[in-house]
Structure formats: structure tokens, C-alpha cells
Design an enzyme around this catalytic site. Structure first.
Site, mmCIF file in Angstrom:
data_model
loop_
_atom_site.group_PDB
_atom_site.id
_atom_site.type_symbol
_atom_site.label_atom_id
_atom_site.label_comp_id
_atom_site.label_asym_id
_atom_site.label_seq_id
_atom_site.Cartn_x
_atom_site.Cartn_y
_atom_site.Cartn_z
ATOM 1 N N ASP A 267 -8.923 -8.445 -8.422
ATOM 2 C CA ASP A 267 -7.659 -8.234 -9.148
ATOM 3 C C ASP A 267 -6.529 -9.081 -8.562
ATOM 4 O O ASP A 267 -5.370 -8.653 -8.481
ATOM 5 C CB ASP A 267 -7.264 -6.754 -9.121
ATOM 6 N N ASN B 286 0.804 -1.223 0.000
ATOM 7 C CA ASN B 286 0.000 0.000 0.000
ATOM 8 C C ASN B 286 0.841 1.280 0.000
ATOM 9 O O ASN B 286 0.291 2.374 0.159
ATOM 10 C CB ASN B 286 -0.989 0.019 1.166
ATOM 11 N N SER C 240 5.338 -3.682 -12.293
ATOM 12 C CA SER C 240 5.116 -4.714 -11.287
ATOM 13 C C SER C 240 4.107 -5.691 -11.850
ATOM 14 O O SER C 240 3.883 -5.736 -13.062
ATOM 15 C CB SER C 240 4.597 -4.060 -9.995
ATOM 16 N N GLY D 53 1.795 -12.069 -12.223
ATOM 17 C CA GLY D 53 0.493 -11.859 -12.837
ATOM 18 C C GLY D 53 0.496 -10.532 -13.566
ATOM 19 O O GLY D 53 0.567 -9.482 -12.951
ATOM 20 N N ASP E 156 -0.073 -7.187 -11.340
ATOM 21 C CA ASP E 156 -1.369 -6.520 -11.297
ATOM 22 C C ASP E 156 -1.649 -5.871 -9.943
ATOM 23 O O ASP E 156 -2.423 -4.919 -9.853
ATOM 24 C CB ASP E 156 -2.480 -7.519 -11.625
#
Length: 377
Positions: free
Chosen positions: A333, A57, A78, A112, A80
Site C-alpha cells: 500500500d 502509527n 489523508s 497518493g 493511502d
């Protein structure tokens, strides 16, 4: 010269903030940036500031408070998960409408990379390295629209999603395969095989608003776009909604991009701004071999042609999922969220994204990526 494009251009010079998660995927994101992308941006005269995220975060907190007038684009390098953070940080701002006009770029660096894969796939240059190709699109400076989905959880928390909402098999694989993150994208295959060995069935209620029943959506307010299609989670769904009779599911997947992963072409033909939630669900009774065949067919986007009686596909504008099983996993996600009733609504074109199909004249440039500077001519 390139032919004219119907898509707007980023301003030049494009002042770019690049956020890199050094731990994403196999920890190679920073190496990919310094080894390839950095030279591409320099050659294309794209000024940038590099921000290396330090904790979960971090990016969300940063963009929530940042003076966005200093930047013309925010670029995420990065998987997802970091893009999910940035989008939700922007949507938590009081000036969210203006903030969401800041174009977002994606440079794949995780295990991912569904959105980056969709961008590359739609151009027709499917054989090229994801990072180099998305770097090329960033250097071209073209901007398009990206749909977002507003998701409400039981705790009244509201999230914004660009990729998927999942419950059951897909969510289980996503979270349980975290232990294999060190092997890269193959972690999802490993997780799939493990979960197939002990296939679970979940009880729950599913309802949705078909595309044909949806009306025009209002613009929004200071707290984000208005979810005019959604009743309160404690209220019954409207009569215009379809309530699924089955209550035993192997998986429920709502997706708004063409790809769920590099080898999962889930919705052939889906666009980033088509205003549709593509809802898939598989009901109980499917055998392990049949489920495996579905996922193998999905590599080529052929799963809907399998004629599997347990697979259902609908185009919807909104949906509600109410798990009955006391334990389970729900992901947004690819990120695990609180388990319980959840509902969602599409908001067409809410975000901006640096992507378009490059003109045919760019094909030779892309093939010359033995020297990455050629990509930005």
C-alpha cells in the site's frame, strides 16, 4: 427521492470519528476539511469527532485500543498510508471480526489517493473534485464491501493490505519520490522519469495460484482470517500453483483496486470486492521507451492493448515472491516493508467501506459544489 439501493445504510445519526493527517500530501488535508467537508457533514447532520494524528502509527494505536461501540464509522482524511494504519490497527484487535464491521470512509488528502480515486471513477462523475465527491458519498451513508489481502513477511509479521504489493520499478518510484512529496501527486511522474533514466533489473522467483484453482476460504480465528491457500514461507508452493519461469524482472505488481494512482488506471473493471488479486509483471529486456509507453497508456487503461511481449497479467488468489537480488524495495500500500520473501492471499469482503454509485438524481447536486452544502441534500 432517491431510488432504493441494494447496499446497507449507515445508521442515523452516524457517529463518526474522522482521522486527519495534517502533513499528508502538501499539508492541505486539514484546510480541505475545514473549508469544505466540515460544512457538508454539518448540513447532513453527521455528528463527528475530529482526531488529528501526531506521529506515524498514531491512528493504528488509537483504533487498536478504541471503544468502537462509540462510533458508527471511521473516516480517514489523508493519503493511502493512514488507511493502511487504520486497517492494520483494527486487524490487531482480539475482536477483529466485529471491529472490521465498522464502516471505513476515505476523504482524500494525500499525494497518493488510489482508493478514493477508484470510488469516484466507478461512479461516472470523474470530473469532480475527489474530496468533495467522497464527502458526498459519506453523507449519503451507503456501505459496501472491501477485499483485503493478508501478507506474510520473512520475520513472520503479518500485514493486511487494501491496495497493492509491489517490487521493482513501481516500488522504487513510490519510495524514491518521497523527496518530491511537496509537489503533490506529480511526485510520481517525477519519480518515474528519474527511475527510467537508470532502469534496474531484479532477480527473483515468482509463483501464484490462479483464480480457477482456488477453493472457498474459511472464516478465520481469533488471530485473523485463516490463510488456507498459503504454505509456510519455508515450504515449497503446492503443485496447483503456477511457477513463473523468468527470474529477471523489471517490476512485479499485485493490485486489488482499479487505480494505482490518479493517472494510473491499472485494472479497468476491477471492483473493491471482486475477490481477485490482479498480478502484473514485466520481465527484463523491455526498453525504456516501451516501458514509458506502457505507463502512458495506463492513464486510459489501455496498457494491456499495447501488445507488449514483456508485460504479463494474471488473475490470482494467492502469490509468493522470493527476491534473489540482495538489495531492493518492497512496498505494501505504498509503505516500505522488510525486504525478502513475501507471500499473500486475498480475503473477499473482509472490510466495509462507505461507497456506492449515487443515483442519477444526485448528478445535479454534485455539479452544485460551488456551495458544498448542496451536496448533502
Amino acid at each position: 427521492d432517491d431510488p432504493p439501493s441494494s447496499h446497507p445504510l449507515l445508521r442515523r445519526p452516524c457517529r463518526t470519528m474522522i482521522l486527519v493527517n495534517p502533513h499528508s500530501g502538501r499539508g492541505q488535508a486539514l484546510q480541505l476539511f475545514s473549508g469544505h467537508i466540515q460544512a457538508m457533514l454539518t448540513e447532513a447532520s453527521v455528528p463527528y469527532t475530529l482526531v488529528i494524528t501526531e506521529h506515524q502509527n498514531h491512528a493504528r494505536e488509537l483504533v487498536r485500543k478504541a471503544d468502537l461501540s462509540k462510533w458508527d464509522a471511521l473516516v480517514i482524511m489523508s493519503g493511502d498510508g493512514l488507511l493502511f494504519e487504520v486497517i492494520n490497527g483494527l486487524m490487531e484487535r482480539e475482536d477483529w471480526q466485529e471491529a472490521m464491521q465498522t464502516p471505513l470512509g476515505i476523504l482524500p488528502g494525500g499525494s497518493g489517493n488510489a482508493l478514493a480515486i477508484r470510488l469516484k471513477h466507478n461512479t461516472g462523475y470523474r470530473e469532480h473534485t475527489n474530496g468533495l465527491f467522497c464527502g458526498f458519498l459519506l453523507c449519503k451513508g451507503l456501505v459496501g464491501s472491501l477485499d483485503l489481502v493478508s501478507i506474510h513477511l520473512t520475520s513472520r509479521q503479518r500485514l493486511f493490505s487494501f491496495l497493492s504489493l509491489a517490487w521493482g520499478f513501481v516500488a522504487d518510484v513510490d519510495i524514491e519520490s518521497e523527496k518530491y512529496r511537496h509537489v503533490g501527486a506529480i511526485r510520481f511522474l517525477m519519480g518515474t522519469l528519474v527511475r527510467l533514466a537508470t532502469l534496474r533489473v531484479y532477480q527473483g522467483r515468482l509463483a501464484y495460484l490462479p483464480v480457477t484453482e482456488a477453493s472457498k476460504l474459511p472464516k478465520g480465528s481469533i488471530r485473523g482470517p485463516v490463510d488456507s491457500l498459503l504454505p509456510g514461507l519455508d515450504q515449497p508452493v503446492p503443485e496447483t500453483w503456477t511457477v513463473v519461469k523468468d527470474e529477471d524482472f523489471v517490476l512485479v505488481l499485485a493490485i486489488y483496486q482499479s487505480h494505482l494512482a490518479e493517472d494510473l488506471w491499472t485494472v479497468p473493471g476491477a471492483q473493491a470486492d471482486d475477490g481477485v488479486i490482479h498480478l502484473f509483471y514485466v520481465t527484463a529486456g523491455i526498453s525504456r521507451p516501451a516501458l514509458l509507453r506502457l505507463f502512458l497508456a495506463m492513464e486510459k487503461g489501455a496498457h494491456l492493448a499495447c501488445g507488449c511481449p514483456y508485460l504479463v497479467y494474471e488473475k490470482v488468489r494467492a502469490l509468493r515472491l522470493e527476491p534473489i537480488s540482495p538489495q531492493g524495495v518492497i512496498t505494501v500500500d505504498g509503505e516500505m516493508v522488510e525486504y525478502g520473501p513475501v507471500q499473500a492471499q486475498i480475503h473477499p469482503g473482509l472490510a466495509s467501506l462507505t461507497f456506492v454509485s449515487p443515483p442519477p438524481s444526485c448528478s445535479a447536486q454534485i455539479h452544485m459544489y460551488t456551495h458544498p452544502l448542496h451536496l448533502c441534500t
